[in-house]
Design an enzyme around this catalytic site. Sequence first.
Site, PDB file in Angstrom:
ATOM      1  CG  HIS A   1      -1.891   1.048   1.276  1.00 13.24           C
ATOM      2  ND1 HIS A   1      -2.802   1.111   2.140  1.00 13.24           N
ATOM      3  CD2 HIS A   1      -1.969   2.352   0.659  1.00 13.24           C
ATOM      4  CE1 HIS A   1      -3.474   2.385   2.122  1.00 13.24           C
ATOM      5  NE2 HIS A   1      -2.889   3.105   1.014  1.00 13.24           N
TER       6      HIS A   1
ATOM      7  CD  GLU B   1       0.704   5.315  -1.190  1.00 14.81           C
ATOM      8  OE1 GLU B   1       1.563   5.504  -0.246  1.00 14.81           O
ATOM      9  OE2 GLU B   1      -0.572   5.599  -0.810  1.00 14.81           O
TER      10      GLU B   1
ATOM     11  CG  HIS C   1       2.926   8.655   2.228  1.00 17.85           C
ATOM     12  ND1 HIS C   1       2.621   8.901   3.566  1.00 17.85           N
ATOM     13  CD2 HIS C   1       1.941   8.315   1.639  1.00 17.85           C
ATOM     14  CE1 HIS C   1       1.343   8.929   3.713  1.00 17.85           C
ATOM     15  NE2 HIS C   1       0.692   8.264   2.547  1.00 17.85           N
TER      16      HIS C   1
END
Length: 230
Positions: free
Chosen positions: A59, A120, A124
Site C-alpha cells: 500500500h 504515494e 509520503h
Amino acid sequence: MKPLYWYLAGLLLPLALAGAATDFDFFFHVQQWPGSYCDARGGCCFPRNQKPAADFAIHGLWPYYADCRRSRPTQCWPDYCNATDPLNTSLISDLEDDLLRNWGTLSCRDRNATDLWGHEWGRHGTCSGMDQHAYFRAALDFKAKFNLTRILLDAGIEPSNRKTYDVSSIRDAVTEATGSAPSVECNRNERDEAQLYQVYQCVGRDGKTPVHCPRHLESRCGEKVRFPAF
Ligand SMILES: *[C@@H]1O[C@H](CO)[C@@H](O)[C@H](O)[C@H]1NC(C)=O
Ligand SMILES: *[C@@H]1O[C@H](CO)[C@@H](O)[C@H](O)[C@H]1NC(C)=O
Ligand SMILES: *[C@@H]1O[C@H](CO)[C@@H](O)[C@H](O)[C@H]1NC(C)=O
Ligand SMILES: *[C@@H]1O[C@H](CO)[C@@H](O)[C@H](O)[C@H]1NC(C)=O
C-alpha cells in the site's frame, strides 16, 4: 541596520527546508491482503481485468514520527514535503513490471496504478529523504526480502474461507521472521466478520532494516480473524 526578522528568517528558513525531507523517525511499510479488499462491501476491480496473484500488495512506505507531539496533534506523519517534485514515471520505468506485480491497485475508482504511485510518492515519498527511484526500489526490496505471504504460510496461516486465526499468531509469525512486531489492521467482510486487511511493519530510516516499532496502531481486530482466500 536590518530588522530583527531579517536575521531570524536567515536562521530559520534553512532549517525549515532541510527539515522537510528528513524529520521523521521510522517508516511504516504497509501491505494489503487482496482477498480482504475484494470481499469487503466496496468490492474491487482487477487491473486490466486480470486477477492478481494471491499475494500481499504494497500500500505504501510511510515516514512516521515516533512521538506525535512533534507533529500536529492529530497527524503522526509528515506529508506533501515537496510540491515541485511530482512523480515522473520515466524515472522508474525499469521498475514498472515489479511495481505492477507488487504495488497494484484493486480500487474500482482509481483504475490506473500510476495514479496510486503518484499519490504515494507525492504524499509520503517526498518526505522520505530518498529520490523517486530509491523510494520505490526500497519498498519493493523490503517486500521481496520479508515475504509476508510466505511467512504466514510457513507458520500454518493460510488463506481459507473456513478457518479463523488468532491475531496474536499472525503477529508472532511476523515477529519471529523479521525480529520486529507488526501492527495488524482488520476490515470487515459482508457478513461483518473481522478479517486480516493490512500489516504494518516498522523499517528504519535507511528504508531497509526492520526495527522495533516505536508506535503501534489500534488494530480493531478482536482476537480471532479471518484470512479469506483470494
Ligand atoms: C524538491 O524537488 C526539486 C525537484 O526534484 C528539487 O530540486 C528540490 O531540491 C526539492 N526540494 C527539497 C526541499 O527537497
Ligand atoms: C522526467 O525524467 C526524464 C528522465 O530523467 C526527463 O528527461 C524529463 O524531463 C522528466 N520530465 C519532467 C516532466 O520533469
Ligand atoms: C495509466 O495511464 C497513463 C496515461 O493515461 C498510461 O500512460 C499508463 O500506461 C497507465 N498506467 C497503467 C499502469 O495502467
Ligand atoms: C511470496 O511468496 C508467495 C508464496 O510462496 C509467492 O507466491 C510470491 O510470489 C512471493 N512474492 C514475492 C514478491 O516474491
